[in-house]
Design an enzyme around this catalytic site. Sequence first.
Site, short mmCIF file in Angstrom:
data_model
loop_
_atom_site.label_atom_id
_atom_site.label_comp_id
_atom_site.label_asym_id
_atom_site.label_seq_id
_atom_site.Cartn_x
_atom_site.Cartn_y
_atom_site.Cartn_z
N GLN A 108 0.81 -1.22 0.00
CA GLN A 108 0.00 0.00 0.00
C GLN A 108 0.84 1.27 0.00
O GLN A 108 0.30 2.39 0.03
CB GLN A 108 -0.93 0.01 1.22
CG GLN A 108 -1.95 -1.10 1.21
CD GLN A 108 -2.80 -1.13 2.48
OE1 GLN A 108 -2.75 -0.22 3.30
NE2 GLN A 108 -3.57 -2.18 2.64
N TYR A 115 -11.12 10.01 18.23
CA TYR A 115 -12.11 9.28 17.44
C TYR A 115 -12.07 7.77 17.70
O TYR A 115 -12.71 7.02 16.98
CB TYR A 115 -11.95 9.66 15.97
CG TYR A 115 -12.40 11.09 15.77
CD1 TYR A 115 -13.68 11.39 15.37
CD2 TYR A 115 -11.54 12.15 16.06
CE1 TYR A 115 -14.11 12.69 15.24
CE2 TYR A 115 -11.96 13.46 15.94
CZ TYR A 115 -13.26 13.73 15.53
OH TYR A 115 -13.68 15.04 15.42
N HIS A 167 -1.38 1.00 5.65
CA HIS A 167 -2.01 2.07 6.42
C HIS A 167 -1.12 3.32 6.54
O HIS A 167 -0.74 3.74 7.62
CB HIS A 167 -2.41 1.57 7.80
CG HIS A 167 -3.52 0.57 7.77
ND1 HIS A 167 -4.26 0.27 8.88
CD2 HIS A 167 -4.01 -0.21 6.77
CE1 HIS A 167 -5.17 -0.65 8.57
NE2 HIS A 167 -5.02 -0.96 7.28
N GLU A 184 -15.87 4.46 8.23
CA GLU A 184 -16.45 5.61 8.93
C GLU A 184 -16.33 6.91 8.14
O GLU A 184 -15.35 7.15 7.45
CB GLU A 184 -15.72 5.84 10.25
CG GLU A 184 -15.90 4.77 11.27
CD GLU A 184 -15.21 5.13 12.58
OE1 GLU A 184 -15.17 4.27 13.45
OE2 GLU A 184 -14.72 6.27 12.71
N TYR A 222 -10.44 -9.64 11.23
CA TYR A 222 -10.64 -10.49 10.05
C TYR A 222 -10.85 -11.95 10.43
O TYR A 222 -11.35 -12.74 9.64
CB TYR A 222 -9.48 -10.30 9.07
CG TYR A 222 -9.49 -8.91 8.49
CD1 TYR A 222 -10.44 -8.54 7.55
CD2 TYR A 222 -8.59 -7.95 8.94
CE1 TYR A 222 -10.48 -7.26 7.05
CE2 TYR A 222 -8.62 -6.66 8.44
CZ TYR A 222 -9.57 -6.32 7.50
OH TYR A 222 -9.62 -5.03 7.00
#
Length: 401
Positions: free
Chosen positions: A117, A284, A182, A274, A295
Amino acid sequence: MMRRTRRTTTSLTALAATGFLAGAACAQDINTTEPNGAAYDQTAAFEGQTRAPALEGDVALQQTVLAEGLEHPWGLTELPDGNWLVTERPGRMRMVAPDGTLSEPISGLPEVDARDQGGLHDVSVAEDFADTRRVWWTYAEPRGDGENATAVATGILSEDGSALEDVQRIWQQQPAWASTKHFGARIVHDGEGNIFVGLGERSDPEPRVYAQDPQSTLGKIVRIDAEDGSPAGAGIEGALPEIWSMGHRNIQGAAMGPDGQLWMNEHGPQGGDELNAIEAGLNYGWPEVTYGVDYSGAEMGVTEMEGTEQPVYYWDPSPAISGMAFYEGDMFADWQGDALIGGLRSGDIIRLNIEDGMVTGKARHATGIGRVREVEVASDGALMVITDEESGQLIRITPEG
């Protein structure tokens, strides 16, 4: 370059206010939570927080492929002359002309860690680009020994658009980590000379907990001076001076609403994507609070906790939401102020109608278009979409006719 046009008729999805996140490690945008949600007897905190009613009326759309052959495009921004800058994750930035002509890679970019990623991510310009030609971008910066982290750089685009000059890395996420997931990392200008950057928490169980550490910038939104990267955060006691909010998982979309409200969305783990309305100094929740599950199917946390914010809206199962914009333009008169969010796994555009900080209706449009990584509104009111594929496309969407 020849442009391909296809026509579709579908509808879109609606969007709303305030914030928190969900999560566990990201399994490449997949989700297997059952459609009825309630992964382990979860319930929404308030009415309308999920499964908003469908907006009425379909819209016939025309899709025109402006450019193709882009390798996992990620970021997209329009220049005042109508050209578009687009990033490709392997570390390239290109310019796309209004007629679809695709430039050679722009020179001057720093090295990226393009594993999984990682790579080159968002790109942004300020309103004064016509005078300054200044560009900002985020990327996965290699730090040695397999470690990396998100970084922010800026430079001046040459007059012919072929090179970035005076390039400086102005900010680094800390700590670096040996992870390939991420990174975040969307950029939003605040109109006051600063930029917000939404950051991921690096996915693995060990770094994940840093989302709650005020002395780390993993799983945070930071605000920094756009020129030199100096801190311009919320002034949270005991926190790093650039931190604006905390407790985020993996921010994928961000936009300033028509009323000046900052919105960001993020991936949950299995379920629990979200949409959050971001306020200075708030928490948050991630990884303590989530509407998703691991998972493996194991419970991950609670859905509510004192001292943390609820998401304005969450999805379960997850469409793997991504880039977002608020519609302001002339082509889609009924969409003014609606939020448009890309769906990676769902392969569509989600439109959310937001009233008084609540999502009041949703629709989906351009179903089957591909993995929508970013949505932008062109200066003429058309939608511009990039698809995150090995051979991705830049697609212009207008009303039929």
